[in-house]
Design a protein around this motif. Sequence first.
Motif, PDB file in Angstrom:
ATOM      1  N   LEU A 197       0.852  -1.190   0.000  1.00  0.00           N
ATOM      2  CA  LEU A 197       0.000   0.000   0.000  1.00  0.00           C
ATOM      3  C   LEU A 197       0.887   1.238   0.000  1.00  0.00           C
ATOM      4  O   LEU A 197       1.819   1.345   0.794  1.00  0.00           O
ATOM      5  CB  LEU A 197      -0.923   0.007   1.219  1.00  0.00           C
ATOM      6  CG  LEU A 197      -1.977   1.117   1.274  1.00  0.00           C
ATOM      7  CD1 LEU A 197      -3.245   0.628   1.988  1.00  0.00           C
ATOM      8  CD2 LEU A 197      -1.465   2.390   1.962  1.00  0.00           C
ATOM      9  N   LYS A 198       0.598   2.144  -0.925  1.00  0.00           N
ATOM     10  CA  LYS A 198       1.319   3.421  -0.985  1.00  0.00           C
ATOM     11  C   LYS A 198       0.314   4.563  -1.036  1.00  0.00           C
ATOM     12  O   LYS A 198      -0.892   4.330  -1.182  1.00  0.00           O
ATOM     13  CB  LYS A 198       2.248   3.482  -2.206  1.00  0.00           C
ATOM     14  CG  LYS A 198       1.539   3.465  -3.551  1.00  0.00           C
ATOM     15  CD  LYS A 198       2.417   4.017  -4.670  1.00  0.00           C
ATOM     16  CE  LYS A 198       2.534   5.527  -4.573  1.00  0.00           C
ATOM     17  NZ  LYS A 198       3.163   6.152  -5.753  1.00  0.00           N
ATOM     18  N   VAL A 237       3.072  -1.116   4.210  1.00  0.00           N
ATOM     19  CA  VAL A 237       2.641   0.232   3.847  1.00  0.00           C
ATOM     20  C   VAL A 237       3.902   1.069   3.747  1.00  0.00           C
ATOM     21  O   VAL A 237       4.727   1.086   4.677  1.00  0.00           O
ATOM     22  CB  VAL A 237       1.695   0.824   4.900  1.00  0.00           C
ATOM     23  CG1 VAL A 237       1.440   2.304   4.612  1.00  0.00           C
ATOM     24  CG2 VAL A 237       0.386   0.061   4.940  1.00  0.00           C
ATOM     25  N   ILE A 238       4.073   1.763   2.634  1.00  0.00           N
ATOM     26  CA  ILE A 238       5.240   2.629   2.457  1.00  0.00           C
ATOM     27  C   ILE A 238       4.776   4.069   2.338  1.00  0.00           C
ATOM     28  O   ILE A 238       3.797   4.370   1.642  1.00  0.00           O
ATOM     29  CB  ILE A 238       6.087   2.214   1.238  1.00  0.00           C
ATOM     30  CG1 ILE A 238       7.354   3.080   1.154  1.00  0.00           C
ATOM     31  CG2 ILE A 238       5.290   2.248  -0.062  1.00  0.00           C
ATOM     32  CD1 ILE A 238       8.398   2.557   0.179  1.00  0.00           C
ATOM     33  N   ILE A 239       5.461   4.948   3.045  1.00  0.00           N
ATOM     34  CA  ILE A 239       5.108   6.364   3.023  1.00  0.00           C
ATOM     35  C   ILE A 239       6.369   7.200   3.200  1.00  0.00           C
ATOM     36  O   ILE A 239       7.309   6.788   3.889  1.00  0.00           O
ATOM     37  CB  ILE A 239       4.091   6.696   4.152  1.00  0.00           C
ATOM     38  CG1 ILE A 239       3.581   8.144   4.023  1.00  0.00           C
ATOM     39  CG2 ILE A 239       4.687   6.436   5.529  1.00  0.00           C
ATOM     40  CD1 ILE A 239       2.421   8.470   4.978  1.00  0.00           C
ATOM     41  N   ILE A 289       6.994   0.957   6.310  1.00  0.00           N
ATOM     42  CA  ILE A 289       8.256   1.421   5.734  1.00  0.00           C
ATOM     43  C   ILE A 289       8.231   2.942   5.676  1.00  0.00           C
ATOM     44  O   ILE A 289       7.338   3.530   5.073  1.00  0.00           O
ATOM     45  CB  ILE A 289       8.481   0.855   4.321  1.00  0.00           C
ATOM     46  CG1 ILE A 289       8.467  -0.674   4.331  1.00  0.00           C
ATOM     47  CG2 ILE A 289       9.794   1.381   3.731  1.00  0.00           C
ATOM     48  CD1 ILE A 289       8.515  -1.298   2.947  1.00  0.00           C
ATOM     49  N   PHE A 290       9.205   3.582   6.301  1.00  0.00           N
ATOM     50  CA  PHE A 290       9.405   5.019   6.153  1.00  0.00           C
ATOM     51  C   PHE A 290      10.447   5.229   5.055  1.00  0.00           C
ATOM     52  O   PHE A 290      11.599   4.818   5.197  1.00  0.00           O
ATOM     53  CB  PHE A 290       9.919   5.644   7.449  1.00  0.00           C
ATOM     54  CG  PHE A 290       8.839   6.088   8.399  1.00  0.00           C
ATOM     55  CD1 PHE A 290       7.507   5.773   8.187  1.00  0.00           C
ATOM     56  CD2 PHE A 290       9.163   6.845   9.534  1.00  0.00           C
ATOM     57  CE1 PHE A 290       6.517   6.191   9.075  1.00  0.00           C
ATOM     58  CE2 PHE A 290       8.193   7.270  10.426  1.00  0.00           C
ATOM     59  CZ  PHE A 290       6.865   6.938  10.198  1.00  0.00           C
ATOM     60  N   ASP A 291      10.022   5.844   3.973  1.00  0.00           N
ATOM     61  CA  ASP A 291      10.953   6.228   2.913  1.00  0.00           C
ATOM     62  C   ASP A 291      11.555   7.573   3.305  1.00  0.00           C
ATOM     63  O   ASP A 291      10.931   8.617   3.138  1.00  0.00           O
ATOM     64  CB  ASP A 291      10.207   6.318   1.584  1.00  0.00           C
ATOM     65  CG  ASP A 291      11.096   6.775   0.432  1.00  0.00           C
ATOM     66  OD1 ASP A 291      12.254   7.163   0.690  1.00  0.00           O
ATOM     67  OD2 ASP A 291      10.629   6.754  -0.710  1.00  0.00           O
ATOM     68  N   GLU A 292      12.773   7.528   3.819  1.00  0.00           N
ATOM     69  CA  GLU A 292      13.449   8.732   4.287  1.00  0.00           C
ATOM     70  C   GLU A 292      14.606   9.104   3.364  1.00  0.00           C
ATOM     71  O   GLU A 292      15.618   9.661   3.817  1.00  0.00           O
ATOM     72  CB  GLU A 292      13.923   8.540   5.728  1.00  0.00           C
ATOM     73  CG  GLU A 292      12.774   8.285   6.708  1.00  0.00           C
ATOM     74  CD  GLU A 292      12.857   9.174   7.925  1.00  0.00           C
ATOM     75  OE1 GLU A 292      13.160  10.377   7.755  1.00  0.00           O
ATOM     76  OE2 GLU A 292      12.615   8.665   9.029  1.00  0.00           O
ATOM     77  N   VAL A 293      14.444   8.825   2.079  1.00  0.00           N
ATOM     78  CA  VAL A 293      15.470   9.179   1.110  1.00  0.00           C
ATOM     79  C   VAL A 293      15.695  10.695   1.109  1.00  0.00           C
ATOM     80  O   VAL A 293      16.821  11.161   0.936  1.00  0.00           O
ATOM     81  CB  VAL A 293      15.094   8.657  -0.292  1.00  0.00           C
ATOM     82  CG1 VAL A 293      15.982   9.265  -1.369  1.00  0.00           C
ATOM     83  CG2 VAL A 293      15.203   7.127  -0.315  1.00  0.00           C
TER      84      VAL A 293
END
Length: 455
Positions: free
Chosen positions: A144-145, A209-211, A243-247
């Motif tokens: 889920l995004k 879930v990625i955000i 998932i925390f996308d902290e790029v």
Amino acid sequence: MLKVKNISRERSAELYAKAKTYFPGGVNSPVRAFKSVYGTPLFIKKGDGAYLWDADDNQFIDFCCSWGPLILGHNHPAIREKVIEVMQNGMSFGAPTALENELAELILSNNKFIEKIRFNSSGTEAVMSAIRLARGYTKRDKILKFEGCYHGHLDALLVKAGSGLVTFGETSSAGVPKAYADETIVVALNDKEALVKAFNDFKNQIAAVIIEPIPANNGLLLQRKEFLQYLREVCTANGTLLIFDEVISGFRVGFTGAAGLYNIKPDIITYGKIIGGGLPVGAYGSSAEIMSNVSPEGPVYQAGTLSGNPVAMAAGIAQLTELNKPGFYNSLDEKTTTFVDEMLDFVKDRNYPVNITQIGSIFWFAFDTKAAIRKAEDIDPHSMDRFKTMHQELLNRGVYMGPSGYEVGFVSAAHTTDILNTAKQAIFDSLDVVFGPSQPSPGGRALNEQTDYRE
């Protein structure tokens, strides 16, 4: 008022014409083609501190900062010297080096949210690996995004929302099979109802879930901590990894990124090139238990010849050592807050329909609204015409922003108060042109009332 000059792009234009014979669209990443702004792309010759110089020797105050990772500014001496030192011994081995241990220890000993880390070569690769790990760990397939969050150019996440509260993704790029998109669920940001419906509709099927906890790839769509905490609780209740996308936000809003800022523990975190001082590098990290599933320890395969490249590790050690010094982030954040507050005072005094959103050293101009924007669909596409004009006016006044109104700006440690004051005047003058009597008002929604842009 700053002196306006029509900058020469003659040399850049020549280079661009030649580049179009070599590369699709003349570039190696789409936004660089300047399709969202006026003129041809600027070809950059060098950077130092807070400044860039292009191939025509025009000098600019830079708020792009290589899209964020140059938090110390261009060509920082500590990074440069460390890289030169390490390069004397070779630049790539495809084998372990002590530098990997040193950078990993620097990160992990100062980050309570992850216990083990794996380096790779880009943010996209980090997200790809995190998704694979989540699927392997949970033995589920669906992801889920959120609409408006960009997670790199991997097939599973190059999707956008269809019509409806909860939808399967629709491919946003040719070449992405529909079967891939059918494994990705897309919902709107800041929408608890849609989130609940997704988990009810796909019970026991969602691996992760990625955000972006600080969505900063499609405007700066700041989420309330309450929504992120709710997301954490829903994932935990359903056996789904968060998932925390902290790029972008990792090491930019603090040494522990958004996870530390909000004090919310995700299951997996991804990082980008800021951990390599701007060199090509990425990483993902998690608990020791979850990371034990990664090959060669576990069944989730992920590899890379350039993973842990010694030059990138050296740059990362130098940069993160600087970031970990006491007071670094407080100083940077205070400087950015003053800069943004003075711009907000200006637009309010002029009654210009602009909202400037800020978190840490990241900021974003939203035109034709006075309200904070939290969802991608609330950005008025017509307002991008305002940014096109501002971008051109800023270039003519010696200020460089990323060439798209959907992109955010970054302040670095190299931006002194004097430099920011010069840039601020250029922004004021440019906004006067944007909203001058000769400028048409783009179509779109009625203006919203001003709301507090900080949480």
